[in-house]
Design an enzyme around this catalytic site. Structure first.
Site, short mmCIF file in Angstrom:
data_model
loop_
_atom_site.label_atom_id
_atom_site.label_comp_id
_atom_site.label_asym_id
_atom_site.label_seq_id
_atom_site.Cartn_x
_atom_site.Cartn_y
_atom_site.Cartn_z
N LEU A 163 -4.55 15.45 1.91
CA LEU A 163 -3.19 15.50 1.35
C LEU A 163 -3.24 15.37 -0.17
CD1 LEU A 163 -1.29 13.16 3.84
CD2 LEU A 163 -1.35 15.65 3.82
N THR A 206 3.25 11.89 -0.82
CA THR A 206 1.82 11.94 -1.13
C THR A 206 1.59 11.57 -2.59
OG1 THR A 206 1.35 13.54 0.60
CG2 THR A 206 -0.20 13.46 -1.25
N GLU A 210 -0.47 8.64 -4.29
CA GLU A 210 -1.60 8.91 -5.20
C GLU A 210 -1.38 8.25 -6.56
OE1 GLU A 210 -4.15 9.84 -3.91
OE2 GLU A 210 -3.25 10.68 -2.10
N HIS A 213 -2.39 4.78 -6.62
CA HIS A 213 -3.83 4.65 -6.92
C HIS A 213 -4.09 4.83 -8.42
CE1 HIS A 213 -5.12 4.42 -2.82
NE2 HIS A 213 -4.85 5.67 -2.50
N TRP A 221 -4.22 -2.02 3.37
CA TRP A 221 -5.21 -2.73 4.21
C TRP A 221 -6.52 -2.95 3.46
CZ3 TRP A 221 -4.18 2.40 4.28
CH2 TRP A 221 -5.26 3.28 4.19
N VAL A 232 -3.04 -7.96 -4.14
CA VAL A 232 -1.64 -8.36 -4.37
C VAL A 232 -1.21 -9.28 -3.24
CG1 VAL A 232 -0.54 -6.68 -5.89
CG2 VAL A 232 -1.09 -6.01 -3.58
N THR A 235 1.75 -8.55 -0.28
CA THR A 235 1.62 -7.65 0.88
C THR A 235 0.94 -8.45 1.97
OG1 THR A 235 -0.52 -6.86 0.08
CG2 THR A 235 1.42 -5.55 -0.50
N GLN A 238 -3.57 -6.99 6.40
CA GLN A 238 -3.52 -5.91 7.40
C GLN A 238 -4.94 -5.44 7.60
OE1 GLN A 238 -0.30 -3.06 6.81
NE2 GLN A 238 -1.62 -1.38 7.47
N ASP A 272 5.71 10.32 5.62
CA ASP A 272 6.55 10.24 4.43
C ASP A 272 7.90 9.58 4.71
OD1 ASP A 272 4.55 11.47 3.08
OD2 ASP A 272 5.78 13.09 2.27
N1 ARG Z 1 -4.95 10.24 2.35
C1 ARG Z 1 -4.48 10.24 1.01
C2 ARG Z 1 -5.00 9.01 0.20
O1 ARG Z 1 -5.54 8.06 0.74
C3 ARG Z 1 -2.97 10.41 0.94
C4 ARG Z 1 -2.11 9.72 1.95
C5 ARG Z 1 -0.65 10.14 1.73
N2 ARG Z 1 0.27 9.72 2.75
C6 ARG Z 1 1.49 10.24 2.93
N3 ARG Z 1 2.32 9.81 3.83
N4 ARG Z 1 1.91 11.26 2.19
O2 ARG Z 1 -4.92 8.95 -1.00
ZN ZN Z 2 -4.82 6.56 -0.71
#
Ligand code: ARG
Ligand code: ZN
Ligand code: CA
Length: 651
Positions: A163, A206, A210, A213, A221, A232, A235, A238, A272
């Site tokens: 994604l 997505t 991102e 990150h 988790w 943090v 949260t 998990q 999403d």
């Molecule tokens: N798998 C990707 C990541 O760990 C994106 C996950 C996005 N999830 C979503 N519901 N759009 O960075």
């Molecule tokens: Zn991610």
């Protein structure tokens, strides 16, 4: 990142160190906010974003889709998303960030822009270092200054199930690769033309995830187990990721009772329509990430501000020909420039001045010019006469509409040309300079795919950089990639050679790459191959294959090769071409190239070995046997050989 850290432990050390600094800053901020009851203490930071849409038909992701994605990001980051009602159990810790996004209104060169770049290309994204979608040279789209802009690439991932992905702050990649990639099928909530959105990932989250990150948020988790491993504390712990779209109380071994798992968090893996919140401390952690050296420039960027055009402002946008670092054997080079009217007034007259190595060689005033505001026009000027070696060609505008230019900073552009008779030997190239290919070098990439790049990851043969071709990600069988030196003049010489250091590994079960060296004596008009190997036979130190995206990690992985080029001496000029041929193996690294000559003396003898006595003997005397060599040009017909024992005088 784990892949990278496996092969380059030093990258992990840098990352860990920066994470410690960020964590400390985060804790200070948390303490400060706690004493202030979490009131906002920082201003909103709006970050300029450039979207690079790289698709066979990039118009399939419309401007409306980009605007929609931007609105989703601003809504989610400010906590204004109406679907937060699935997380009532977490309202007390629900937070937001003080980060907002704008579409970049100007390029790094201060040209008005929409913040959307479209490239028609079938180049796909490969997760990790050297992602081809991030380089124009491999059919992708070059980043805008990653210190000042958030670059987001939208396209097709090589693995269609990806994604998106992003890099954390405070670590590799190089600045050109900072930012995030998003699959065009999980981008915004507007369907791309001719394709569909993933049904579960069709609401633009997505990129919300991102960019979490990108601003240093871990998955909710994080590592397996129940620790506070995402850094943090608000949260709930998990164990593993959640998928799908759960509702109500959800528990696991780490959070066995109400309020349970926070599957509604943007940093989980739910659909999403189900992820609806950051926590207060995630917001703080993202804010803290802005202090990292790789992010701080965003806070002072003027990328969101539209350009205010001055009345009379002419500019050389580009020198179309000669291209940068052009090499030629011709005495002149054709000159074509792109003139830009950066002013609000129509441009009806301008003076264009051409200098070569600082000396004016022509001025040009286009006749009948009438260039509208913020438009460009190409002009071909007289060819530029060249001198031997380096030619710096500078083209400048002046006197737009007959008056002083309001903004002289954009008046000039310079390109360098090397005229073929060549620079004097030696050629010493270790790829330490940031310009790549190095000045005067050419890179030939016939398939427009992956190609030679400067690399700073791993252990170089020398210094902090080498050159490499990312065969690990390269999918075109037989594709060649060339790196060609500028021409060097040989002059008087008795021997000529080129040496270089290579390092290589293949990929299990796949053919190995090939590496060739060729020389040209006519400025690249034609090449003769002088060295040709399959890489595993020379460059790979056992084990010869690896499934990792391989980088060098020790000096003994580097192998030196030297090729005798003495036969080309009479031609006076030499240029060396390094070629790799892709065969689906793994990465090839090249470093510390040396092209040099030797002039022999007339009378030059020397001892190259003592064959007897051996270094340890059990008798009291031995007959000396030595090997002598004639290094001189004249036949050696007599020579005197002296020997002595413990400095007791010559015999
Ligand atoms: N798998 C990707 C990541 O760990 C994106 C996950 C996005 N999830 C979503 N519901 N759009 O960075
Ligand atoms: Zn991610
Ligand atoms: Ca100007």
């Amino acid at each position: 990142m784990d892949n990278l850290f496996l092969t380059v432990p030093s990258a992990k050390a840098v990352f860990d160190q920066n994470q410690v600094i960020l964590q400390r800053a985060f804790e200070e901020k948390v303490a400060q906010l706690a004493s202030n009851n979490y009131n906002r203490t920082t201003a909103i930071t709006t970050i300029p974003v450039v979207f690079h849409i790289v698709l066979p038909n990039p118009a399939n992701v419309t401007d409306a889709a980009v605007t929609d994605q931007l609105n989703i990001l601003n809504r989610d980051f400010s906590g204004l998303n109406p679907d937060s009602t699935n997380a009532t159990a977490f309202y007390s810790v629900r937070g937001h960030s003080e980060i907002r996004f704008c579409l970049a209104q100007r390029t790094p060169a201060n040209i008005p822009a929409t913040g959307i770049v479209r490239v028609a290309s079938s180049t796909t994204s490969s997760v990790g270092l050297g992602d081809p979608i991030k380089y124009t040279s491999s059919g992708g789209s070059d980043a805008w200054d990653g210190d000042k802009y958030l670059n987001i690439w939208v396209g097709i991932p090589a693995n269609p199930n990806i994604l998106g992905y992003a890099w954390f702050p405070g670590t590799p990649p190089p600045i050109q690769e900072r930012g995030a990639f998003c699959n065009f099928r999980s981008f915004s909530s507007i369907q791309p033309t001719g394709s569909s959105l993933f049904s579960a990932y069709d609401n633009g989250r997505t990129l919300t995830h991102e960019l979490g990150h990108y601003f240093n948020l871990q998955h909710i988790w994080a590592a397996a187990g129940c620790g506070n491993d995402d850094g943090v504390s608000d949260t709930p712990p998990q164990d593993v990721e959640s998928f799908g779209c759960p509702s109500g109380l959800q528990t696991d071994a780490c959070s066995p009772s109400a309020p349970g798992k926070m599957y509604q968090n943007y940093m989980d893996y739910t659909d999403d329509d189900c992820m609806t919140m950051f926590t207060i401390l995630q917001g703080v952690r993202m804010q803290t990430a802005l202090s990292d050296p790789t992010r701080i420039g965003l806070t002072t960027s003027i990328g969101c501000l539209p350009v205010v055009l001055a009345p009379n402002d002419a500019s050389i946008l580009t020198i179309v020909s000669p291209v940068p670092n052009f090499v030629t054997c011709d005495p002149t080079v054709p000159l074509t420039i792109t003139l830009r009217n950066a002013g609000t007034n129509s441009l009806t007259s301008v003076v264009v001045t051409v200098k070569r190595n600082g000396t004016t060689i022509q001025t040009f005033s286009p006749v009948g010019l009438n260039l509208a505001s913020n438009t460009t026009q190409n002009f071909t000027l007289n060819p530029v006469p060249l001198v031997l070696g380096a030619n710096s060609i500078e083209v400048c505008t002046s006197l737009p509409n007959g008056v002083a230019d309001t903004d002289p900073t954009n008046d000039c552009k310079t390109n360098n040309v090397i005229q073929g008779a060549g620079t004097p030997l030696p050629l010493v190239e270790g790829f330490e300079g940031v310009t790549f290919p190095p000045i005067g070098w050419q890179r030939i990439n016939p398939d427009g795919g992956l190609t030679w790049q400067r690399n700073t990851i791993g252990l170089m043969h020398g210094g902090i950089a080498d050159a490499f071709v990312n065969h690990f990600n390269y999918g075109t069988n037989g594709a060649t990639d060339d790196l060609i030196s500028p021409p060097y003049s040989i002059g008087v010489a008795d021997s000529l050679w080129v040496s270089f250091w290579g390092a290589y590994k293949g990929f299990p079960g796949f053919p190995f790459e090939e590496f060739q060296v060729a020389v040209s004596t006519n400025c690249g008009g034609s090449f003769t191959t002088v060295y040709n190997v399959r890489d595993d036979t020379v460059f790979a130190v056992a084990p010869v294959t690896t499934t990792a995206n391989w980088t060098t990690s020790s000096l003994d992985q580097w192998i030196r090769q030297s090729v005798d080029l003495s036969s080309v001496i009479p031609s006076g000029n030499v240029q060396v071409r390094f070629r790799t041929i892709n065969r689906f193996g793994n990465n090839f690294f090249l470093d510390d190239i040396n092209l040099d000559k030797k002039i022999f003396l007339n009378n030059d003898a020397g001892v190259t070995a003592i064959n007897s006595p051996a270094s340890r003997i059990c008798v009291s005397s031995a007959v000396p046997v030595v090997v002598i060599k004639n290094y001189g040009k004249i036949n050696l017909t007599s020579v005197k050989i002296n020997y002595q024992l413990d400095g007791t005088g010559a015999v």
